[in-house]
Structures are given as structure tokens and as C-alpha cells.
Motif scaffolding. Structure first.
Motif, short mmCIF file in Angstrom:
data_model
loop_
_atom_site.label_atom_id
_atom_site.label_comp_id
_atom_site.label_asym_id
_atom_site.label_seq_id
_atom_site.Cartn_x
_atom_site.Cartn_y
_atom_site.Cartn_z
N MET A 109 0.78 -1.36 -0.08
CA MET A 109 0.08 -0.17 -0.03
C MET A 109 0.74 1.33 0.05
SD MET A 109 -3.39 -0.85 2.48
CE MET A 109 -2.78 -2.06 3.69
N ALA A 112 2.10 1.94 -3.43
CA ALA A 112 1.03 2.58 -4.32
C ALA A 112 0.91 4.06 -4.01
CB ALA A 112 -0.48 1.97 -3.94
N VAL A 127 -2.65 -5.06 -7.29
CA VAL A 127 -2.13 -5.34 -6.00
C VAL A 127 -2.80 -6.34 -5.24
CG1 VAL A 127 -1.70 -4.65 -3.69
CG2 VAL A 127 -1.00 -3.13 -5.61
N TRP A 218 -5.34 3.52 1.71
CA TRP A 218 -6.29 3.02 0.79
C TRP A 218 -6.66 3.77 -0.43
CZ3 TRP A 218 -10.68 0.57 4.38
CH2 TRP A 218 -10.23 -0.52 5.14
N LEU A 221 -4.85 3.00 -3.67
CA LEU A 221 -5.16 1.75 -4.31
C LEU A 221 -6.02 2.06 -5.40
CD1 LEU A 221 -5.43 -0.51 -1.16
CD2 LEU A 221 -3.49 -0.31 -2.84
N THR A 225 -7.26 -4.01 -7.05
CA THR A 225 -6.57 -4.57 -5.79
C THR A 225 -7.70 -5.87 -5.32
OG1 THR A 225 -5.86 -2.49 -5.25
CG2 THR A 225 -5.92 -4.01 -3.38
N VAL A 254 -12.51 1.35 -1.35
CA VAL A 254 -11.51 1.13 -2.44
C VAL A 254 -12.42 0.71 -3.78
CG1 VAL A 254 -9.56 -0.36 -3.23
CG2 VAL A 254 -9.74 0.33 -0.80
N GLY A 257 -11.45 -2.37 -5.66
CA GLY A 257 -11.25 -3.34 -4.54
C GLY A 257 -12.07 -4.66 -4.67
#
Length: 298
Positions: A109, A112, A127, A218, A221, A225, A254, A257
Motif C-alpha cells: 500500500m 501505491a 495489488v 487505501w 489503491l 486490488t 476502494v 477493490g
């Protein structure tokens, strides 16, 4: 099943040790391990993901395994993240992906965040956070402390060292991968064997981590991810490294995410077949098939 190639690389004026699973010309996947971990923690995943179309390069972070022990004041997630990005440069890759386990997830993280501040931002394709997201449940901290207590102590024999690790009850089933992981970190000293990993490095990284805001990372990201969450408690009654609340918060905050849940604990998630499957599927989607399944490695 892919066998690794070990090598050293000079990274930001110090030496890091690493191992590669797969073709050196294939797209690069770097894997920073956990707080007291070493590159062997990715053997199970590397043997099943590395190949002709994707290389996995597992790192010994500075102060761990067979990498150089650097001076006090040179640790922390920021320096480890810079090391990982510099490793990609040394290996000749402008772009790469990251799998970070535990503290290695925090390092990923941070990478990133660093990448977002570069003029050539966007070099991270994907990631994977391997049981790492926010603050762990409070009960897990004592388990972590007990786990790293092996460092610095001299043990009469390799077998007694391994018996002590097994007695903690964190790894079930115990497989050849765990035997290899813990044997790798040992060196022979007067009176027996001792871990090569620097207790001072672990202490400095632990203190650094206590000052950081994981949730604030976060926002960086922005690439695809995947959070791989271990659903078993770290130790019965101790809680999780990634709790259900952080899982839900991660999905809400995210945008790119996703979450996969694995029936394992914080340690054994590394050696679970379902972990390999979800990471392979995720990377195959993001990287356009570069992480194609290897059915023979199951």
C-alpha cells in the motif's frame, strides 16, 4: 511445478536476496513478506503461479533472511516500498504487480502511495493484499509478539527450533513448505542455531507501523486490488488480522477493490490451494491471461 532461482540484487546501495519462479522475461510480480517473514513464505504460491507467462520474484526484505542488515533508522514501510519499486527497476521492468502478506501488504500500500507521487505514476498493474488491510484485532498482537520471540535466541538444534514453532499451534497442517521456510532463516552459531533475521529490524518496523494510518493508504489503491482474507482466527480467541468490519469498509472505500475469503488463518492462508486459485484468477483477469492455470501444480 516451477522451481525457484535464487539471486542477489543491489537495491538502493544495499544487497537484497530474492528468488524467482518463472521466466525472467515474463511480466513481474513482486512479493514482500510479513514482519518477520522471508522469501520462502511464497514458495507454495510461487511454484503454482510462476511460469512462462508470469514471473514471481519473492524478496527477503532488508534485515531478513539473507538480505543485508542495514543500519538503525533505515527500516519502515516507506523504505521497504522504495526497495520493492527499485527492485523492479533493477530487474528491468517499468511495470509490475505486488502481492504483500501481512506487513508486506502495508508495504504494498505504501508502494501505491509512492507510485501515485511519481511523474510516471501508474506503474503498478495490480495489488494483492494477503490478509492485510487495516488495524488487526487487539488480541492478535500478543500472538504476533510470541511468534517473533524466537528471533535472536540461540536454540540447541534445528529440530528443537522447529518444535518450538510447532508448539505455538499457529500452523496446521504443518507441511514441507513450513519446514523449508523456518529452516531457511537459520544459521549455525556457537551453541546451536539462530534466526538470521535481525530483531532490531523487526522492532523498528513494529514501532514504525504503530505510527501509521493504514486506512489513509487505501485512497492510493487505484489499481485493481484483491484483498485475500483469512476467515479463521489467528489463534482461537485472539481474533483476526483483517476483521469483518475492515473487510466491509475496504469494499466500500476502494473502488477497484475486491475480496476473497479463505478458510485458513493468517499463516496458513499462504499455503492454501484456494488462495492460489483466487490470485491466479484475479491476475489472469487484470493482466490478460498472463497467470494461466497450471493444473499439474495442484
Amino acid at each position: 511445478m516451477t522451481l525457484p532461482e535464487e539471486f542477489d540484487l543491489t537495491d538502493r546501495s544495499h544487497r537484497l536476496h530474492a528468488q524467482r519462479f518463472g521466466d525472467p522475461s515474463a511480466p513481474l510480480l513482486l512479493t514482500p513478506p510479513g514482519l518477520s517473514g522471508n522469501m520462502k513464505s511464497f514458495d507454495y504460491i510461487g511454484q503454482r503461479i510462476g511460469g512462462d507467462t508470469l514471473q514471481l520474484v519473492a524478496l527477503d526484505l532488508r534485515g531478513r533472511g539473507r538480505s543485508e542488515v542495514t543500519p538503525a533508522g533505515t527500516y519502515g514501510w516507506d523504505n521497504h516500498a522504495r526497495d520493492a519499486l527499485a527492485a523492479a527497476d533493477v530487474l528491468g521492468f517499468e511495470r509490475c504487480s505486488l502481492i504483500g502478506q501481512s506487513m508486506g501488504g502495508a508495504v504494498s500500500m505504501k508502494a501505491a502511495e509512492l507510485d501515485a507521487g511519481r511523474l510516471d505514476a501508474g506503474r503498478l498493474d495490480a495489488v494483492v493484499l494477503l490478509d492485510a488491510a487495516g488495524r488487526p484485532d487487539p488480541g492478535t498482537l500478543a500472538v504476533i509478539g510470541s511468534s517473533v520471540s524466537r528471533l535472536g535466541a540461540v536454540h540447541p538444534s534445528v529440530e528443537e527450533y522447529l518444535d518450538g514453532v510447532k508448539a505455538q499451534g499457529l500452523i496446521d497442517p504443518w507441511t514441507e513448505y513450513w519446514d523449508r521456510y523456518y529452516r531457511y532463516e537459520l544459521e549455525t552459531v556457537e551453541g546451536g542455531v539462530r534466526s538470521r533475521t535481525s530483531p532490531e529490524a523487526i522492532a523498528e518496523d513494529g514501532a514504525y507501523g504503530a505510527t501509521q494510518d493504514l486506512y489513509g493508504l487505501w485512497q492510493h489503491l487505484t489499481m485493481p486490488t484483491l484483498l485475500v482474507r483469512a476467515t479463521q482466527e489467528f489463534q482461537p480467541g485472539a481474533g483476526h488480522i483483517v476483521g469483518a468490519t475492515d473487510r466491509d469498509r475496504f469494499l466500500g472505500e476502494v473502488p477497484n477493490g475486491s475480496v476473497a475469503e479463505i478458510d485458513a488463518n493468517h499463516m496458513t492462508v499462504n499455503t492454501h490451494a484456494d488462495t492460489v486459485d483466487v490470485i491466479r484468477t484475479f491476475l489472469g483477469t487484470v493482466l490478460g491471461g498472463q497467470a494461466a492455470p497450471d493444473a499439474s501444480a495442484r
